[in-house]
Design a protein around this motif. Structure first.
Motif, PDB file in Angstrom:
ATOM      1  N   TRP A 210       2.447  24.588 -29.894  1.00 36.62           N
ATOM      2  CA  TRP A 210       1.066  24.980 -30.133  1.00 36.62           C
ATOM      3  C   TRP A 210       0.202  24.679 -28.919  1.00 36.62           C
ATOM      4  N   ASN A 211      -0.936  25.346 -28.852  1.00 33.75           N
ATOM      5  CA  ASN A 211      -1.950  25.096 -27.836  1.00 33.75           C
ATOM      6  C   ASN A 211      -3.327  25.301 -28.460  1.00 33.75           C
ATOM      7  N   ALA A 212      -4.290  24.523 -28.019  1.00 40.54           N
ATOM      8  CA  ALA A 212      -5.664  24.660 -28.514  1.00 40.54           C
ATOM      9  C   ALA A 212      -6.542  25.292 -27.452  1.00 40.54           C
ATOM     10  N   THR A 213      -7.560  26.010 -27.911  1.00 41.90           N
ATOM     11  CA  THR A 213      -8.550  26.611 -27.019  1.00 41.90           C
ATOM     12  C   THR A 213      -9.888  26.622 -27.751  1.00 41.90           C
ATOM     13  N   GLY A 214     -10.831  27.443 -27.315  1.00 42.50           N
ATOM     14  CA  GLY A 214     -12.151  27.435 -27.934  1.00 42.50           C
ATOM     15  C   GLY A 214     -12.956  26.225 -27.517  1.00 42.50           C
ATOM     16  N   LEU A 215     -12.865  25.875 -26.244  1.00 42.09           N
ATOM     17  CA  LEU A 215     -13.580  24.716 -25.704  1.00 42.09           C
ATOM     18  C   LEU A 215     -14.890  25.163 -25.056  1.00 42.09           C
ATOM     19  N   PRO A 216     -15.843  24.260 -24.877  1.00 41.28           N
ATOM     20  CA  PRO A 216     -17.126  24.651 -24.278  1.00 41.28           C
ATOM     21  C   PRO A 216     -16.934  25.290 -22.898  1.00 41.28           C
ATOM     22  N   LYS A 217     -17.817  26.210 -22.531  1.00 41.27           N
ATOM     23  CA  LYS A 217     -17.701  26.921 -21.251  1.00 41.27           C
ATOM     24  C   LYS A 217     -17.714  25.967 -20.065  1.00 41.27           C
ATOM     25  N   TRP A 218     -18.466  24.858 -20.191  1.00 41.64           N
ATOM     26  CA  TRP A 218     -18.583  23.922 -19.078  1.00 41.64           C
ATOM     27  C   TRP A 218     -17.359  23.022 -18.927  1.00 41.64           C
ATOM     28  N   PHE A 219     -16.459  23.054 -19.939  1.00 40.71           N
ATOM     29  CA  PHE A 219     -15.293  22.177 -19.918  1.00 40.71           C
ATOM     30  C   PHE A 219     -14.321  22.628 -18.824  1.00 40.71           C
ATOM     31  N   PRO A 220     -13.705  21.688 -18.075  1.00 41.99           N
ATOM     32  CA  PRO A 220     -12.833  22.076 -16.953  1.00 41.99           C
ATOM     33  C   PRO A 220     -11.576  22.839 -17.358  1.00 41.99           C
ATOM     34  N   LYS A 221     -11.149  22.742 -18.611  1.00 40.62           N
ATOM     35  CA  LYS A 221      -9.981  23.475 -19.086  1.00 40.62           C
ATOM     36  C   LYS A 221     -10.375  24.303 -20.304  1.00 40.62           C
ATOM     37  N   GLN A 222      -9.750  25.462 -20.441  1.00 43.64           N
ATOM     38  CA  GLN A 222     -10.013  26.296 -21.606  1.00 43.64           C
ATOM     39  C   GLN A 222      -8.811  26.371 -22.547  1.00 43.64           C
ATOM     40  N   GLN A 223      -7.745  25.673 -22.183  1.00 38.40           N
ATOM     41  CA  GLN A 223      -6.559  25.630 -23.037  1.00 38.40           C
ATOM     42  C   GLN A 223      -5.836  24.319 -22.766  1.00 38.40           C
ATOM     43  N   TRP A 224      -5.423  23.642 -23.838  1.00 38.37           N
ATOM     44  CA  TRP A 224      -4.728  22.368 -23.625  1.00 38.37           C
ATOM     45  C   TRP A 224      -3.929  21.979 -24.873  1.00 38.37           C
ATOM     46  N   LYS A 225      -3.037  21.004 -24.703  1.00 36.38           N
ATOM     47  CA  LYS A 225      -2.221  20.512 -25.807  1.00 36.38           C
ATOM     48  C   LYS A 225      -2.831  19.240 -26.413  1.00 36.38           C
ATOM     49  N   VAL A 226      -4.106  19.305 -26.626  1.00 36.84           N
ATOM     50  CA  VAL A 226      -4.849  18.268 -27.336  1.00 36.84           C
ATOM     51  C   VAL A 226      -5.433  18.952 -28.562  1.00 36.84           C
ATOM     52  N   PRO A 227      -5.334  18.346 -29.748  1.00 35.50           N
ATOM     53  CA  PRO A 227      -5.692  19.068 -30.978  1.00 35.50           C
ATOM     54  C   PRO A 227      -7.191  19.200 -31.233  1.00 35.50           C
ATOM     55  N   TYR A 228      -7.942  19.549 -30.204  1.00 34.06           N
ATOM     56  CA  TYR A 228      -9.378  19.730 -30.340  1.00 34.06           C
ATOM     57  C   TYR A 228      -9.791  21.042 -29.705  1.00 34.06           C
ATOM     58  N   GLY A 229     -10.750  21.716 -30.326  1.00 34.26           N
ATOM     59  CA  GLY A 229     -11.199  23.034 -29.899  1.00 34.26           C
ATOM     60  C   GLY A 229     -11.429  23.890 -31.131  1.00 34.26           C
ATOM     61  N   ASP A 230     -12.100  25.002 -30.962  1.00 33.43           N
ATOM     62  CA  ASP A 230     -12.432  25.840 -32.115  1.00 33.43           C
ATOM     63  C   ASP A 230     -11.235  26.606 -32.667  1.00 33.43           C
ATOM     64  N   PHE A 231     -10.160  26.730 -31.884  1.00 33.75           N
ATOM     65  CA  PHE A 231      -9.043  27.608 -32.252  1.00 33.75           C
ATOM     66  C   PHE A 231      -7.750  27.008 -31.713  1.00 33.75           C
ATOM     67  N   PHE A 232      -6.660  27.187 -32.475  1.00 34.56           N
ATOM     68  CA  PHE A 232      -5.365  26.824 -31.914  1.00 34.56           C
ATOM     69  C   PHE A 232      -4.315  27.861 -32.310  1.00 34.56           C
ATOM     70  N   GLY A 233      -3.386  28.099 -31.385  1.00 33.30           N
ATOM     71  CA  GLY A 233      -2.231  28.936 -31.651  1.00 33.30           C
ATOM     72  C   GLY A 233      -1.064  28.033 -32.016  1.00 33.30           C
ATOM     73  N   PHE A 234      -0.214  28.493 -32.950  1.00 35.09           N
ATOM     74  CA  PHE A 234       0.831  27.638 -33.513  1.00 35.09           C
ATOM     75  C   PHE A 234       2.045  28.514 -33.787  1.00 35.09           C
ATOM     76  N   HIS A 235       3.163  28.205 -33.129  1.00 34.06           N
ATOM     77  CA  HIS A 235       4.350  29.056 -33.237  1.00 34.06           C
ATOM     78  C   HIS A 235       5.500  28.296 -33.894  1.00 34.06           C
ATOM     79  N   VAL A 236       5.986  28.838 -35.006  1.00 34.35           N
ATOM     80  CA  VAL A 236       7.181  28.308 -35.674  1.00 34.35           C
ATOM     81  C   VAL A 236       8.354  29.193 -35.278  1.00 34.35           C
TER      82      VAL A 236
END
Length: 241
Positions: A210-236
């Protein structure tokens, strides 16, 4: 893939167009469904770009996946996009109002059906996709089991994350009746979805990424493997097939 879908005429009683799972749902309300595409074309458009990047990065790691069924496809916003990354996509949805728009926008196959009882044979597709729709199922365990019956190699989820500062805003909007989209939604985290998959598939072998995204525009990363953000993708990814 077209041979899997039969052309049928659906006659649905008026009360059935207002409720599903014993409750009112926004996707049976024309005031909400008619504006769905506009929502993505407006302030949500930049977030959509990162959501698609996140989902593509996960599903493309499994080179077995060539065909995909997206359930809860709505107006086919993401169903159209799967084709852009080389996947043959079919869409399914319970809302005739959403699909009525989808047939005007998407040239592929669509089916009006319930995700708990998908009208397809076992392993009809390589994978199942749920993009911001799984949050509305009252029996998610049953839906996961149905998904792996129809999708041979696994499931790709695009989820509204519970771990986001915007959760407070969502709940305030809900309390004041300002956002019908969230009224019946149950928000997950990567951890809670992982637990749900384990409950649904106790005898299956699989991996999860899985990966999370939906982070604030000012944030240095827009995708990360930390479970915080407005949206996450999850693959089984199923391994025992």
């Amino acid at each position: 893939m077209s041979e899997l879908i039969k052309q049928e005429t659906f006659e649905v009683a008026p009360e059935k167009l207002r409720t599903w799972q014993g409750r009112k749902e926004w996707f049976f309300n024309r005031d909400d469904t008619d504006h769905y595409e506009q929502y993505y074309e407006g302030p949500y458009k930049e977030q959509e770009v990162w959501q698609k990047k996140t989902l593509a990065g996960l599903i493309k790691q499994d080179d077995r996946v060539k065909t995909l069924l997206e359930f809860g496809c709505g107006t086919t916003r993401f169903t159209r996009w799967w084709h852009e990354i080389g996947l043959e996509a079919t869409g399914g949805d319970i809302s005739p109002f959403m699909l009525a728009q989808g047939v005007q926008l998407f040239g592929g196959d669509l089916v009006l059906a319930d995700s708990h009882n998908m009208p397809f044979k076992d392993h009809s597709f390589d994978a199942l996709a749920f993009v911001t729709t799984f949050e509305y199922y009252q029996n998610p365990v049953a839906v996961i089991r149905e998904a792996v019956r129809v999708g041979k190699y696994g499931i790709i989820f695009g989820m509204m994350n519970r771990n986001t500062p915007k959760l407070i805003r969502r709940r305030v909007q809900q309390a004041f009746g300002k956002n019908n989209y969230y009224t019946t939604a149950h928000f997950y985290t990567p951890a809670s979805l992982k637990d749900l998959v384990a409950e649904a598939l106790p005898d299956r072998k699989y991996t999860i990424d899985w990966n999370a995204t939906g982070l604030p525009k000012w944030f240095p990363k827009q995708q990360w493997k930390v479970p915080y953000g407005d949206f996450f993708g999850f693959h089984v990814k199923l391994l025992d097939v």
